[in-house]
Scaffold this motif. Structure first.
Motif, mmCIF file in Angstrom:
data_model
loop_
_atom_site.group_PDB
_atom_site.id
_atom_site.type_symbol
_atom_site.label_atom_id
_atom_site.label_comp_id
_atom_site.label_asym_id
_atom_site.label_seq_id
_atom_site.Cartn_x
_atom_site.Cartn_y
_atom_site.Cartn_z
ATOM 1 N N ARG A 299 117.373 -27.312 -15.295
ATOM 2 C CA ARG A 299 116.750 -28.370 -14.481
ATOM 3 C C ARG A 299 116.085 -27.779 -13.248
ATOM 4 O O ARG A 299 115.107 -28.305 -12.745
ATOM 5 N N GLN B 64 114.795 -19.701 -16.297
ATOM 6 C CA GLN B 64 114.619 -19.395 -17.715
ATOM 7 C C GLN B 64 115.651 -18.359 -18.154
ATOM 8 O O GLN B 64 115.921 -17.420 -17.428
ATOM 9 N N PRO B 65 116.168 -18.505 -19.369
ATOM 10 C CA PRO B 65 117.180 -17.560 -19.828
ATOM 11 C C PRO B 65 116.570 -16.230 -20.260
ATOM 12 O O PRO B 65 115.478 -16.194 -20.831
ATOM 13 N N ILE B 66 117.256 -15.145 -19.963
ATOM 14 C CA ILE B 66 116.956 -13.887 -20.627
ATOM 15 C C ILE B 66 118.286 -13.304 -21.106
ATOM 16 O O ILE B 66 119.362 -13.724 -20.659
ATOM 17 N N TYR C 182 115.000 -5.028 -16.267
ATOM 18 C CA TYR C 182 114.189 -5.935 -17.097
ATOM 19 C C TYR C 182 112.893 -6.326 -16.376
ATOM 20 O O TYR C 182 111.812 -6.298 -16.956
ATOM 21 N N GLU D 284 105.634 -13.975 -15.122
ATOM 22 C CA GLU D 284 104.944 -14.648 -14.020
ATOM 23 C C GLU D 284 105.871 -14.666 -12.811
ATOM 24 O O GLU D 284 107.005 -15.114 -12.909
ATOM 25 N N LYS E 195 111.991 -16.869 -12.084
ATOM 26 C CA LYS E 195 113.307 -17.491 -11.962
ATOM 27 C C LYS E 195 114.043 -17.307 -13.275
ATOM 28 O O LYS E 195 113.676 -17.919 -14.270
ATOM 29 N N ASN F 73 113.408 -12.489 -24.175
ATOM 30 C CA ASN F 73 112.828 -13.333 -23.135
ATOM 31 C C ASN F 73 113.211 -14.795 -23.369
ATOM 32 O O ASN F 73 113.914 -15.112 -24.336
ATOM 33 N N ALA F 74 112.743 -15.663 -22.486
ATOM 34 C CA ALA F 74 113.178 -17.063 -22.524
ATOM 35 C C ALA F 74 112.906 -17.716 -23.878
ATOM 36 O O ALA F 74 113.748 -18.419 -24.425
ATOM 37 N N THR G 232 110.219 -25.718 -18.148
ATOM 38 C CA THR G 232 110.010 -26.628 -17.023
ATOM 39 C C THR G 232 108.938 -27.668 -17.349
ATOM 40 O O THR G 232 107.913 -27.350 -17.935
ATOM 41 N N ALA H 275 112.452 -29.548 -13.263
ATOM 42 C CA ALA H 275 111.384 -29.561 -12.259
ATOM 43 C C ALA H 275 111.489 -28.355 -11.334
ATOM 44 O O ALA H 275 112.568 -27.871 -11.056
ATOM 45 N N GLU H 276 110.329 -27.873 -10.887
ATOM 46 C CA GLU H 276 110.279 -26.733 -9.977
ATOM 47 C C GLU H 276 109.317 -27.028 -8.840
ATOM 48 O O GLU H 276 108.381 -27.792 -8.997
ATOM 49 N N ILE H 277 109.554 -26.335 -7.744
ATOM 50 C CA ILE H 277 108.569 -26.373 -6.672
ATOM 51 C C ILE H 277 108.096 -24.946 -6.441
ATOM 52 O O ILE H 277 108.905 -24.015 -6.420
ATOM 53 N N TYR H 278 106.770 -24.775 -6.319
ATOM 54 C CA TYR H 278 106.283 -23.429 -6.037
ATOM 55 C C TYR H 278 106.731 -23.088 -4.617
ATOM 56 O O TYR H 278 106.528 -23.867 -3.693
ATOM 57 N N TYR I 272 99.807 -20.033 -12.424
ATOM 58 C CA TYR I 272 101.252 -19.882 -12.685
ATOM 59 C C TYR I 272 101.736 -21.001 -13.614
ATOM 60 O O TYR I 272 102.414 -20.752 -14.610
ATOM 61 N N ARG J 130 100.275 -20.382 -17.187
ATOM 62 C CA ARG J 130 100.892 -19.278 -17.923
ATOM 63 C C ARG J 130 102.325 -19.596 -18.324
ATOM 64 O O ARG J 130 102.806 -19.110 -19.335
ATOM 65 N N ARG J 131 102.988 -20.403 -17.512
ATOM 66 C CA ARG J 131 104.370 -20.763 -17.829
ATOM 67 C C ARG J 131 104.428 -21.939 -18.805
ATOM 68 O O ARG J 131 105.513 -22.405 -19.161
#
Lengths: 557, 557
Positions: free
Chosen positions: A35, A39-41, A206, A215, A219, B15-16, B463, B492-495, B511, B514-515
């Motif tokens: 939330r 993101q998982p790695i 990583y 990017e 996070k 990766n994610a 996200t 949700a995210e805030i830059y 950003y 790309r995400r």
């Protein structure tokens, strides 16, 4: 002969209930991580040794589990060893010993000669029996001197006069060769991989390795086991999970604000209300050290201050004095010891204490921003507390420092911690990448939830219904019903053997009881013919006869 | 100097997107495991070496990753080594060599004497420098003979005449000591733990260790990584997950029936339709071997038969002949090679071929029961196929053997396998415990789902919305909205940095792009004052101004 089964000390088996409870915590944390846009790695369980070694201090290096190379791993070492052994034998046989050295014999020059001769000889023979990876001359000589130094002590301790016991001395030299080199010399030859020690260094690796695919700000969260060869004790294991969330590539203090919110969100979701999120700032600690004239004793100073809770004001002052911090400096700390009141009022006091330190003032500003933001946003169940004694691996953190403690009344160390680090990735070639992150202590959170009975009952409910049948045809009818139940999401089992005696009936009911299966369905000839099911509720003992539709309805509720 | 970051060969970073896709497969499997009444357990990543060693054959032992003991691990070895080295030196110095041995010199007796003397000497000195774990006499002598045997070859290969180069020979003996002993001798001294090689042996260990806490039949599932020091190649890794479900403590064939259903349920849930579940029975293979008079060549026979798909009938027959199976016997196999038709018709043919073998007939009966049950229960998307050539680690299985292959047209090895084993736990002291289990090949299933584009789009959606703000007050308003969205389950995210230039605006939009974040919310002064949000859909470019309620509604949909 059968082996008595056991597992290595410091490791654990987890049964179904424990797996379910652990998953519940991890899934709850994961849900909140997502939330918040993390993101998982996942990274490999083992890394190249050079990725991990030297990143956690000497003690850390010692606690890293090393993996033995595969195949004939000792060959590489031996191909170097031979360079050392022949001159050693000559050395002993020639009776070149300490005494001679004392008399001015130049051991180093002597070995230099030996090395030259030996290299030439090996070269002339043109054999690759010896050489896999040639020892450089300098290394060769240093090794020799070290070994001999060590050996003489050993041999003399043992009561030998070396000159009179050449054979024996030589035998000890060789047998003790590895020992002399303290194992870690050998380790470099026979081990190239090591088990993950934490999630932070692999994360830094990583980020640098994949920087072109990432990017920023990046996070990420990571929930994986780590391994440490620590002495196992209550609550400390050699294999345990870490749950980390970090952001790299942004210096914005909003990150710190969000991490405070994230802690609050996770512990609220876990129904663990009333945790305290303690916060401090490295710059404040530096500022205080500056103010009391102990900039050069920052570590000693903070280590002592960190103990305030445990040993009290007087002992802390004593320790500081012992570490060479001046009485005058310590007296300046007095306001710190008596600092009380709200976050805001403590900020006010710090401003006054640190008025002469630019760095200290910067730290106070940062804390103030975080506190004001959190005040506006509100926390659901956690408290935010300024703790100027909080240090946590100070060398690592450069800004905010976090630590979470369990609700009052629960005796438990910190259940989470973290902070900002400004230059984690530079060791892998990517400088100037600020990061900040927090971690959750899975095992301790587990113990706290257990102590406060906060695990939901539902998570340990496994199978909902067990079918017991009285013959092959009944078993087939049961399996057909079980299949349909499963398709509809009901966790259902059939006892694999048909009941043909009262004893077996009892055994199967006992099985259902012990497994905590709430319902049993009995299928005998009567039910088979009528296409019905005898549904028994294990707790109340009530039994009813239902058709499949009724069965499904009952079991889905 | 900065290290160039890399990971050990055969391991992977995920990766994610990869983590999400792998989780999707594992969660789907887990969900079905639970519906079928299997309970999760977890075992430690490393076990005591003796738990694992000797359970997977010599090749397996070689491929097990061993963990180096902590601390001064070489000490224990050295304390034994010294017993060997002194006599070795005496041996060379005395010129006792092969020639003398050839002339009737009793080397064994000579060493026996040496050992006695040496033991006495050590005892007299009453020192614990040597002894940590005394080498028994027999072992000591065998080791010595082995080393010397090996060394002589080596030394002579190298062009030495031993008698003329005593010093040199001795140096080689020592340098080569470890090598001579093929590393695995050393391993026993310096490594006591090893990484999990599969989930089956740890499971057997678990069952025996916890037998008093377990209700039998015990249905467990386990999804954890395993490690193998195999040569990495396409699709073969040194760290990979296994997903196993097993039942121990029941001989009922209903278990096999349920496992066929379980395979069908999992692959149906993954939308991977049209997999083939191949089934065979060890008793049928034994029966055939019996019928053709090759009981003693069961392994050779099945290894050859197993290749039918790959090398064809003629080559299989050739291999059997080479392995000493009679022409007459092979001719009896003819019906097997031309066996076609439905499961039922193949059962008929097997009955005729195996009419003279009791064990063979038992195997056919078992298969028949499973097939008939599955026929009655029905499969949703998979096919059940009899494959009389299927062997899969024959020594392990005692009854049913399973293997699952991907749908036609997908080139991929088996994506699952398993079978019944009658005596797995006896190695740990619990005999007569029949078990049966299946396994899912996570990595291969992943590749198949990828190839057929079967991963749901939703699982990689991270996200949902990114907030971009144009100042500190706007950022705070954004964070308040973001907090409320998160509380309502929206990712949700805030830059973290406010936009103060066109360039930064572009950077933040890039950003989001790309995400793959589908929505961006812009909060400027206007929105701040009006308490509204400018919501932009990234794909269509559409933008609308909404209040928080509208925002939430849009983002929850």
């Amino acid at each position: 002969m059968a082996q008595k089964p056991s597992i290595p000390k410091g490791t654990r088996d987890f049964n179904a209930e424990e797996v379910a409870k652990r998953s519940y915590i991890m899934e709850t944390i994961k849900e909140q991580f997502q939330r918040y846009g993390f993101q998982p790695i996942e990274t490999p369980s083992f890394e190249n040794s050079e990725t991990l070694m030297g990143k956690y201090g000497d003690e850390g290096d010692r606690l890293i589990f090393k993996i033995l190379n595969s195949g004939e791993y000792i060959e590489k070492f031996n191909s170097n060893l031979v360079y050392i052994i022949k001159p050693l034998i000559q050395y002993f046989n020639l009776g070149v010993n300490r005494k001679k050295e004392d008399e001015g014999f130049n051991l180093k020059a002597y070995f230099k000669e030996l090395y030259k001769d030996f290299s030439k000889e090996v070269k002339n023979r043109n054999s690759n029996f010896f050489i896999e990876e040639k020892l450089p001359e300098e290394k060769f000589i240093i090794d020799l001197l070290e070994i001999i130094d060590y050996q003489y002590d050993k041999i003399e301790d043992f009561g030998f006069v070396v000159e009179e016991n050449i054979e024996y001395a030589v035998s000890i030299v060789f047998s003790d060769f590895y020992f002399a080199l303290k194992s870690n010399y050998l380790t470099a030859y026979i081990s190239e991989k090591a088990l993950r020690y934490d999630l932070t260094v692999p994360f830094a690796r990583y980020v640098v390795q994949h920087q072109n695919e990432i990017e920023f700000p990046f996070k990420r969260y990571q929930i994986q086991p780590v391994w440490r060869a620590d002495r196992p004790q209550k609550g400390r294991f050699r294999e345990f999970y870490q749950c980390d969330a970090d952001v790299v590539g942004s210096k914005s203090l909003f990150q710190e604000v969000e991490f405070v919110q994230l802690y609050d969100a996770v512990f609220t979701a876990l129904k663990l209300e009333g945790v305290t999120i303690k916060i401090n700032n490295r710059k404040i600690l530096s500022g205080i050290a500056e103010v009391i004239g102990a900039q050069d004793k920052l570590i000693d100073f903070t280590v002592a201050l960190d103990k305030l809770d445990k040993i009290g004001e007087e002992k802390v002052k004593e320790e500081m004095l012992n570490k060479g911090i001046s009485e005058e400096g310590i007296s300046k700390l007095q306001p710190l010891f008596s600092m009380t009141g709200s976050f805001g009022s403590q900020i006010g006091q710090l401003k006054s204490i640190l008025s002469s330190s630019e760095e200290g003032k910067k730290g106070v500003q940062e804390l103030e921003f975080i506190e004001e933001s959190i005040f506006k946003l509100g926390l659901k169940t956690a408290k935010l507390q300024l703790d100027v004694t909080l240090a946590r691996g100070l060398n690592y953190y450069t800004g905010a420092i976090f630590e979470v403690s369990a609700p009052d009344g629960v005796k438990m160390g910190s259940i989470g911690g973290g902070g900002r680090y400004d230059d984690l990735t530079s060791i892998f070639g990517k400088p100037d990448t600020s990061g900040v992150g927090i971690s959750f202590g899975l095992d301790r959170i587990y113990l706290v939830l257990e102590e406060l009975s906060l695990f939901p009952d539902t998570i340990t409910e496994a199978t909902k219904v067990l079918f017991i049948s009285f013959g092959d045809a009944e078993a087939m009818a049961s399996l057909q019903a079980v299949s349909k139940l499963r398709e509809n999401g009901v966790k259902a089992e059939i006892y694999p053997d048909a009941v043909t005696s009262g004893k077996q009936m009892k055994k199967q009911m006992t099985y259902a009881n012990r497994r905590n299966i709430p319902y049993v369905v009995l299928v005998g000839e009567e039910e088979l013919n009528a296409k019905t099911f005898a549904l028994k509720h294990m707790e109340t003992g009530e039994q009813q006869t239902v058709e499949f539709k009724g069965l499904l309805k009952q079991l889905q509720s």
